[in-house]
Enzyme design. Sequence first.
Site, PDB file in Angstrom:
ATOM      1  CD  GLU A 331      -2.728  -1.344   2.483  1.00  0.00           C
ATOM      2  OE1 GLU A 331      -3.786  -1.920   2.234  1.00  0.00           O
ATOM      3  OE2 GLU A 331      -2.517  -0.743   3.563  1.00  0.00           O
ATOM      4  CB  CYS A 424      -9.274   1.823   7.318  1.00  0.00           C
ATOM      5  SG  CYS A 424      -8.629   1.265   5.741  1.00  0.00           S
TER       6      CYS A 424
END
Lengths: 663, 663
Positions: A331, A424
């Site tokens: 990421e 998230c």
Amino acid sequence: MTEQKLSDTSAAPGVQTIQASGPSGLHGSAGPVAPGPGAVAALWPLRLHHARLDPDGLLGRWQRRNAEETLPHCVDNLHRAGNIGNLRAAAGESDEAFAGMWFADSDVHKTLEAAAWELGTSSGDGALRSFVEDTTALLARAQQADGYLNSYFTVAAPDERWRKPDWSHELYCAGHLFQAAVAAARTGVSPGLVAVAQRFADLLVERFGPGGVEEVCGHPEIETALAELYRLTGRRPYLDLARRFLDLRGRGLLGHGRFGPAYYQDHVPVREAREVTGHSVRQLYLLAGMVDVAVETGDLALLDAAERLWADAFHRRTYVTGAHGSRHREEAYGDPYELPPDRAYGETCAAIASFQWNWRLLLATGRARYADEMERVLYNAFAAAVSSDGRHFFYSNPLQVRTGHASSGEEATASRLPWYSCACCPPNIARLMASLHGYLATADDEGVQIHLYASGSVNAEVAGAAARVDLRTGYPWHGRIELTVTSETRTPWTLALRVPSWCDAYKVLIDGGPVMAPAKDGYVRLTRAWAPGTTVVLDLEMPVRQVTAHPRVDAVRGCVALARGPLVYCLEQADLPPGTVLEDVRLDPAAEMTAAHREDLPDIPVVITAGGLVAHAGDSLYTAGARRERTGTPLTLTAVPYFLWGNRSEGPMRVWIPVAATE
Amino acid sequence: MTEQKLSDTSAAPGVQTIQASGPSGLHGSAGPVAPGPGAVAALWPLRLHHARLDPDGLLGRWQRRNAEETLPHCVDNLHRAGNIGNLRAAAGESDEAFAGMWFADSDVHKTLEAAAWELGTSSGDGALRSFVEDTTALLARAQQADGYLNSYFTVAAPDERWRKPDWSHELYCAGHLFQAAVAAARTGVSPGLVAVAQRFADLLVERFGPGGVEEVCGHPEIETALAELYRLTGRRPYLDLARRFLDLRGRGLLGHGRFGPAYYQDHVPVREAREVTGHSVRQLYLLAGMVDVAVETGDLALLDAAERLWADAFHRRTYVTGAHGSRHREEAYGDPYELPPDRAYGETCAAIASFQWNWRLLLATGRARYADEMERVLYNAFAAAVSSDGRHFFYSNPLQVRTGHASSGEEATASRLPWYSCACCPPNIARLMASLHGYLATADDEGVQIHLYASGSVNAEVAGAAARVDLRTGYPWHGRIELTVTSETRTPWTLALRVPSWCDAYKVLIDGGPVMAPAKDGYVRLTRAWAPGTTVVLDLEMPVRQVTAHPRVDAVRGCVALARGPLVYCLEQADLPPGTVLEDVRLDPAAEMTAAHREDLPDIPVVITAGGLVAHAGDSLYTAGARRERTGTPLTLTAVPYFLWGNRSEGPMRVWIPVAATE
């Protein structure tokens, strides 16, 4: 950079006790990020209820959709996915097994924060208010006697508490709890949450503070949260601990981990870093904390480091949509100029974090470039993450989806999902949407600065007097912004209006008459003793732009992105004739382009229409010598705002359009 | 496709007992992949010792380096990293904790296989022979009473045996054991290993065979290994089990996993698959098994499926270097035409697997395109994975490393490492290098087919008579191949010489005189009753080619790759003037290019020199309107073979070179 203080010390009723013990300032009714009265800052945010978005403008509609759809959807999913159940188990009120990610509490905290901003602005609905009250009480019951609060390490892995700082997200979760508590206190929605937060924060100070263990969290977030909790409560040890966490970073305390220390920004002290690295959300939250600590402590070296990293991020590693993160693996940020549109990671949380970081830099320095990047990411990478119905979300925000795309992990989907096992993003979207009006404008003793344009109103105080401005605009669809000063002031003050960096030509009218108003440092500044009813028009020209990338961005060589105003546009399969392969479409750069509403696309206010064609290149993957495309069928291209992609179908999409060879 | 039988049934001394119970054919002395006498195949491999590489040619030098450097290095590292210790613990001879990956045994098996091929060819050295004997004995002792053999599930997780087929790699490790045993038996190096393999294989048949549990392995490999073990032993249940594993795939038996069923090719039955998907090594090993089972069972639908997937892989998802796998995340294939050079995964094991799969398809069908792809991957993606010293390796093989590249996980390094925590690649390199001569040529009743060119000799049998050919060539540096027939045959036979697909013009001479020899289906076929001493020259023209990619490969738009013969070339920082940024370098497509040896680069036989320039484009990442590069300093470009990159320095590298705008 100027140091300034706000004179107003009034507070919302619910946080009187906190206010009494804290620094004076706007904390009682501030929005997210409220520099303390001693902060080194160039600009100062407004009280949250001193800015308002009208529901008929785009940002106002987003905020309403957030309240009516996204927030209830988040609350539902916190129950359904087990996040609330985890806290019940931690409180000893259930024996359910722990569900979801080990940092699942953070989703609860972010939703709480979002709910607080929303309830602090609107009357809200009873269900949302109950959620806040019930969850605040539940958190208090789930909190351990020593102040520790984390359901995973209470229920599922009690022996692991504080054992794995590189992995555990314990301080990350604590940070989101603190931010929720700050929001709940500043808005007066749930002042009791601050007591929970402070008990935990005091434990952190005891454990990690001076003389305590030297550790940092693998996922930054605690730094900015502690700074905000300090701003709210005035408890200096919180700020000191935030600074200590920054100072301890880059000493290898986290170990090498699976991906090396640069993954969590532990490879070099934060003041010495010259490049953004690793996991993009971690990097950006860390940078937000760096700015917060810098302005509260006057640590200009820390601010310099943040600005230096900004230049690296925004000159070499930012997508044209404002997205950050080039790699799904880790990421992470990529190498300089590594910005593949199809493999873009561009996590929604990184877009939000970039917005938050740029806001902090804008407050600290007053530099327009930070507002420019807030706008870019807001209208593109961030806005695209939510579906038109407010109940589906992207985790990853690519700039291209190919014909035949097969998504693998859920994070790389080509369609928005209602929820994620790692959830998230949705509550992060909710908290930014709910507080969006807090980012429109700032004020100081000299006047009011408008950074983002939307129909609504700004009710600031300038040198102790009210300075109220109403805004009417069709922005971002149209570039005309009409402002009406509605307050009366005896002394002159300056209305500063940002001229976005994308804008080459604009006009300013006062009470209908054109005025010479050259922008300086990105703002037009109009100074006068404003009479109520005075109108100002800022008319930004919005031609369609063919945007090109730096040639070191190999991935989009020979392509342009169409943009208009702050909006990046894209091509979608839904607008192509049946059988046309999107990868074969070319833009004719010489053909006329128009931007207008089209009756065949009633839900899209402004569509770009351009000339193009379909190329044919045979089957062979590699051939020797120049390959001459047969430039076949002419085609009228329809480009739609990137943020609306994927709402009509799941088909292929691309932002960067190859330009037909002009021979 | 023709069905043919080899008449020779002689076997190497060490495998007499196996030979007696198995099908007749060339198994006693075959190389990797030996279709059984009943197989449906178009071409037949030679006995391994019937082909030889001269040590002065490039392939021969690689093979010698493999014997002298890579193989001893692998053996050392198996000891150092704990792989051998794991087996000792499994044998109850040590109480060391398990070390390394749970599939660490497979590294031992692959090294054993490599050692067998090497010792079967050369006299070998005593240390290598001791390694084979000691390790064979150790494996026998580590084997459980029921035949099970896997040190991780014996030592570290006995309760997990057979519990996690999606993750465990148990059948994958078994497969590599079987392949090692097959090599050891065919070469006569360590025939005892077959007994170990058969005990385990019999257990697999009992557990997973007809009426047994319906499971498949998350990492294919067992399928091709069981087919080869069948070919060696004649035990039909092994082949049937291989087929059963293929038949059971695509029914979701592995579950969804972290990345979805397409990750391990369990999303659709193998006969119905239309695209290569997921983890590229798993996909390619599975495809190798599909071809093996297809040719042994006459299951043409299975072969059709493999050829259909080949077209998808090689027309839409293969790098110009022959590398497979566009994504680091999931080590996976990308979408069609998603071939970013900088983010290329291109695992070394995938290059090897592609070579092995293409060889199987070549044998099954005789189609030249498979030999073309063997050559492409051999000289580029595969060869690049080993350093010039034979002791450092790439796991991932990108086609571009940017200025400022920061590698994160060890798999994405910009320099070759001596070993990896996941050390699948180095021993895989060793086994292919050691058996390389097995892939040069094939034979049938009509003649000899030469597929790869190297100095060496081919000693085939055609219709029962010897057909021997010596080869002398500077290939791949030069295109002239001199062949001398050294055997005498009374009946005519056909010498088939592949004309690589990259070659547009060639000449053929027999005994010095030009002959008309049009290539048909990729081969020049010369039929005569060859007199000993007859010489054939195949002279392939090797101009420098500017290779372009299909325009759907967005990532390399506006770029060319320089290639000559089978070699792809690249630019390296080491050849640029100090201060020049590689990303700013452009090729002048009109300037003359030369290919020659250069005294300043003595270790590189042929260097390409081309005209270029350094462009300057300013700092801004995005700008509206066409960006006109200032085309500054002219520059002479030096391109070196891709397979040699990174041997002089770790600097930036790129295969695809942007072409300067021609205006």
